[in-house]
Design an enzyme around this catalytic site. Structure first.
Site, PDB file in Angstrom:
ATOM      1  N   LYS A  43      21.511  40.199  39.773  1.00  0.00           N
ATOM      2  CA  LYS A  43      21.177  39.203  40.764  1.00  0.00           C
ATOM      3  C   LYS A  43      21.664  39.606  42.155  1.00  0.00           C
ATOM      4  O   LYS A  43      21.258  39.026  43.145  1.00  0.00           O
ATOM      5  CB  LYS A  43      21.849  37.871  40.400  1.00  0.00           C
ATOM      6  CG  LYS A  43      21.478  37.330  39.060  1.00  0.00           C
ATOM      7  CD  LYS A  43      22.413  36.126  38.712  1.00  0.00           C
ATOM      8  CE  LYS A  43      22.319  35.787  37.266  1.00  0.00           C
ATOM      9  NZ  LYS A  43      23.397  34.847  36.878  1.00  0.00           N
ATOM     10  N   GLU A  98      19.347  47.637  46.064  1.00  0.00           N
ATOM     11  CA  GLU A  98      20.612  47.255  45.421  1.00  0.00           C
ATOM     12  C   GLU A  98      21.553  46.592  46.417  1.00  0.00           C
ATOM     13  O   GLU A  98      21.432  46.787  47.623  1.00  0.00           O
ATOM     14  CB  GLU A  98      21.297  48.522  44.864  1.00  0.00           C
ATOM     15  CG  GLU A  98      21.329  48.613  43.360  1.00  0.00           C
ATOM     16  CD  GLU A  98      22.241  47.599  42.665  1.00  0.00           C
ATOM     17  OE1 GLU A  98      22.414  46.461  43.154  1.00  0.00           O
ATOM     18  OE2 GLU A  98      22.782  47.954  41.607  1.00  0.00           O
ATOM     19  N   ASP A  99      22.509  45.831  45.893  1.00  0.00           N
ATOM     20  CA  ASP A  99      23.511  45.223  46.756  1.00  0.00           C
ATOM     21  C   ASP A  99      24.615  46.222  47.106  1.00  0.00           C
ATOM     22  O   ASP A  99      24.994  46.369  48.258  1.00  0.00           O
ATOM     23  CB  ASP A  99      24.110  43.957  46.110  1.00  0.00           C
ATOM     24  CG  ASP A  99      24.609  44.174  44.680  1.00  0.00           C
ATOM     25  OD1 ASP A  99      24.428  45.281  44.124  1.00  0.00           O
ATOM     26  OD2 ASP A  99      25.180  43.232  44.113  1.00  0.00           O
ATOM     27  N   ASP A 102      28.945  51.160  43.512  1.00  0.00           N
ATOM     28  CA  ASP A 102      30.377  51.183  43.292  1.00  0.00           C
ATOM     29  C   ASP A 102      30.710  52.484  42.546  1.00  0.00           C
ATOM     30  O   ASP A 102      30.780  53.540  43.170  1.00  0.00           O
ATOM     31  CB  ASP A 102      30.735  49.915  42.500  1.00  0.00           C
ATOM     32  CG  ASP A 102      32.219  49.703  42.327  1.00  0.00           C
ATOM     33  OD1 ASP A 102      32.960  49.958  43.271  1.00  0.00           O
ATOM     34  OD2 ASP A 102      32.631  49.274  41.238  1.00  0.00           O
ATOM     35  N   LYS A 130      30.393  51.950  48.304  1.00  0.00           N
ATOM     36  CA  LYS A 130      31.846  52.055  48.159  1.00  0.00           C
ATOM     37  C   LYS A 130      32.168  53.424  47.565  1.00  0.00           C
ATOM     38  O   LYS A 130      32.484  53.546  46.387  1.00  0.00           O
ATOM     39  CB  LYS A 130      32.310  50.933  47.201  1.00  0.00           C
ATOM     40  CG  LYS A 130      33.702  50.395  47.456  1.00  0.00           C
ATOM     41  CD  LYS A 130      34.164  49.559  46.275  1.00  0.00           C
ATOM     42  CE  LYS A 130      33.695  48.140  46.293  1.00  0.00           C
ATOM     43  NZ  LYS A 130      34.169  47.377  45.098  1.00  0.00           N
ATOM     44  N   PHE A 151      37.384  44.499  46.516  1.00  0.00           N
ATOM     45  CA  PHE A 151      36.313  43.708  45.924  1.00  0.00           C
ATOM     46  C   PHE A 151      35.677  42.814  46.980  1.00  0.00           C
ATOM     47  O   PHE A 151      36.363  42.007  47.606  1.00  0.00           O
ATOM     48  CB  PHE A 151      36.829  42.875  44.745  1.00  0.00           C
ATOM     49  CG  PHE A 151      35.721  42.465  43.836  1.00  0.00           C
ATOM     50  CD1 PHE A 151      35.263  43.331  42.853  1.00  0.00           C
ATOM     51  CD2 PHE A 151      35.094  41.241  43.991  1.00  0.00           C
ATOM     52  CE1 PHE A 151      34.199  42.967  42.028  1.00  0.00           C
ATOM     53  CE2 PHE A 151      34.028  40.872  43.173  1.00  0.00           C
ATOM     54  CZ  PHE A 151      33.588  41.738  42.191  1.00  0.00           C
ATOM     55  N   ASP A 158      28.781  38.635  43.957  1.00  0.00           N
ATOM     56  CA  ASP A 158      29.548  37.555  43.340  1.00  0.00           C
ATOM     57  C   ASP A 158      30.870  38.042  42.768  1.00  0.00           C
ATOM     58  O   ASP A 158      31.087  39.236  42.567  1.00  0.00           O
ATOM     59  CB  ASP A 158      28.752  36.953  42.171  1.00  0.00           C
ATOM     60  CG  ASP A 158      28.750  37.870  40.955  1.00  0.00           C
ATOM     61  OD1 ASP A 158      28.410  39.062  41.107  1.00  0.00           O
ATOM     62  OD2 ASP A 158      29.121  37.409  39.851  1.00  0.00           O
ATOM     63  N   ARG A 164      27.973  33.998  45.914  1.00  0.00           N
ATOM     64  CA  ARG A 164      26.718  34.686  46.256  1.00  0.00           C
ATOM     65  C   ARG A 164      26.052  34.094  47.495  1.00  0.00           C
ATOM     66  O   ARG A 164      25.348  34.773  48.222  1.00  0.00           O
ATOM     67  CB  ARG A 164      25.701  34.569  45.115  1.00  0.00           C
ATOM     68  CG  ARG A 164      26.030  35.369  43.880  1.00  0.00           C
ATOM     69  CD  ARG A 164      24.793  35.478  42.973  1.00  0.00           C
ATOM     70  NE  ARG A 164      25.144  35.802  41.607  1.00  0.00           N
ATOM     71  CZ  ARG A 164      25.359  37.037  41.162  1.00  0.00           C
ATOM     72  NH1 ARG A 164      25.278  38.057  41.985  1.00  0.00           N
ATOM     73  NH2 ARG A 164      25.669  37.262  39.898  1.00  0.00           N
TER      74      ARG A 164
HETATM   75  P1  IMP Z   1      28.221  50.477  39.693  1.00  0.00           P
HETATM   76  O1  IMP Z   1      27.528  50.842  38.410  1.00  0.00           O
HETATM   77  O2  IMP Z   1      29.725  50.470  39.565  1.00  0.00           O
HETATM   78  O3  IMP Z   1      27.782  51.256  40.884  1.00  0.00           O
HETATM   79  O4  IMP Z   1      27.986  48.946  39.833  1.00  0.00           O
HETATM   80  C1  IMP Z   1      27.163  48.353  40.629  1.00  0.00           C
HETATM   81  C2  IMP Z   1      27.181  46.855  40.384  1.00  0.00           C
HETATM   82  O5  IMP Z   1      28.505  46.322  40.191  1.00  0.00           O
HETATM   83  C3  IMP Z   1      26.671  46.227  41.637  1.00  0.00           C
HETATM   84  O6  IMP Z   1      25.266  46.109  41.590  1.00  0.00           O
HETATM   85  C4  IMP Z   1      27.378  44.912  41.675  1.00  0.00           C
HETATM   86  O7  IMP Z   1      26.625  43.945  40.984  1.00  0.00           O
HETATM   87  C5  IMP Z   1      28.697  45.157  40.961  1.00  0.00           C
HETATM   88  N1  IMP Z   1      29.799  45.387  41.955  1.00  0.00           N
HETATM   89  C6  IMP Z   1      30.420  46.535  42.217  1.00  0.00           C
HETATM   90  N2  IMP Z   1      31.361  46.386  43.174  1.00  0.00           N
HETATM   91  C7  IMP Z   1      31.310  45.093  43.526  1.00  0.00           C
HETATM   92  C8  IMP Z   1      32.056  44.302  44.501  1.00  0.00           C
HETATM   93  O8  IMP Z   1      32.926  44.764  45.246  1.00  0.00           O
HETATM   94  N3  IMP Z   1      31.713  42.985  44.558  1.00  0.00           N
HETATM   95  C9  IMP Z   1      30.757  42.417  43.784  1.00  0.00           C
HETATM   96  N4  IMP Z   1      30.044  43.120  42.878  1.00  0.00           N
HETATM   97  C10 IMP Z   1      30.323  44.441  42.753  1.00  0.00           C
HETATM   98 MG    MG Z   2      24.165  44.402  41.225  1.00  0.00          MG
END
Ligand code: IMP
Ligand code: MG
Length: 180
Positions: A43, A98-99, A102, A130, A151, A158, A164
């Site tokens: 989401k 994507e948002d 990470d 990040k 975070f 969220d 959100r």
């Molecule tokens: P990744 O697989 O670790 O790159 O994860 C990506 C997903 O983790 C993102 O699409 C977010 O939904 C969630 N996420 C990662 N870091 C954060 C954060 O700092 N705040 C909120 N959601 C996060």
């Molecule tokens: Mg996400």
């Protein structure tokens, strides 16, 4: 005014809007004359997608995916598709929206899975990056802001489904998630 759980506002609504318009201009320019298909990851990307697609000056189509990812100890992470795309992407120009990137596992998985469906092109547009947390080597083709290793919430992002709807991107206080 912002709630007690917020440590610091990183990007105000005005700053976000200016960046979204800049990204949209770049993407509109790069895809001129092509049919662009946006794939948003729910989401988290919902607020960014809503602003981003309206700032584009080219016509696009939109589809959604829901994925869950989790990183277990001693593993490089596991991603599951909870909702797949409604439409095929073979031969289409696809841009994943994507948002935040990470550790990178979600997008690495999506890039691999979606490329098997033979799109004409496949790129990533993320609002936030990040890079300090990266576990796999993945870079966005379009990125709004680099964020510190904290975070962050708001503008679609969220913590436990909360925050959100905040119009800004902010760092969440450690106490907010350590108290749970
Ligand atoms: P990744 O697989 O670790 O790159 O994860 C990506 C997903 O983790 C993102 O699409 C977010 O939904 C969630 N996420 C990662 N870091 C954060 C954060 O700092 N705040 C909120 N959601 C996060
Ligand atoms: Mg996400």
């Amino acid at each position: 005014m912002h709630p007690d759980e917020i440590e610091e506002i990183l990007f105000t609504p005005e700053v976000i809007q200016a960046k979204v318009e800049e990204l949209a201009q770049e993407v509109s320019c790069d895809y001129t004359g092509k049919e662009l298909h946006l794939v948003a990851v729910l989401k988290g990307a919902l607020v960014f997608l809503a602003d981003f697609c309206r700032a584009l000056s080219i016509q696009v189509t939109v589809d959604f995916m829901v994925v869950s990812s989790y990183v277990a100890a001693h593993s490089s992470g596991e991603v599951r598709i909870l909702k797949d795309l409604d439409f095929g992407i073979k031969g289409r120009h696809v841009l994943i929206v994507e948002d935040i990137i990470d550790n990178g596992i979600t997008l690495d998985y999506l890039m691999k899975t979606l490329s098997l469906r033979e799109p004409a092109s496949l790129k990533i547009c993320t609002l936030l990056d990040k890079p300090e947390r990266r576990l796999v080597d993945i870079k966005p083709h379009y990125n709004g802001f680099v964020v510190p290793n904290k975070f962050v919430v708001g503008y679609g992002l969220d913590f436990n489904e909360k925050y959100r709807n905040f119009p800004y991107v902010a760092i969440l206080k450690k106490e907010a998630y350590e108290n749970l």
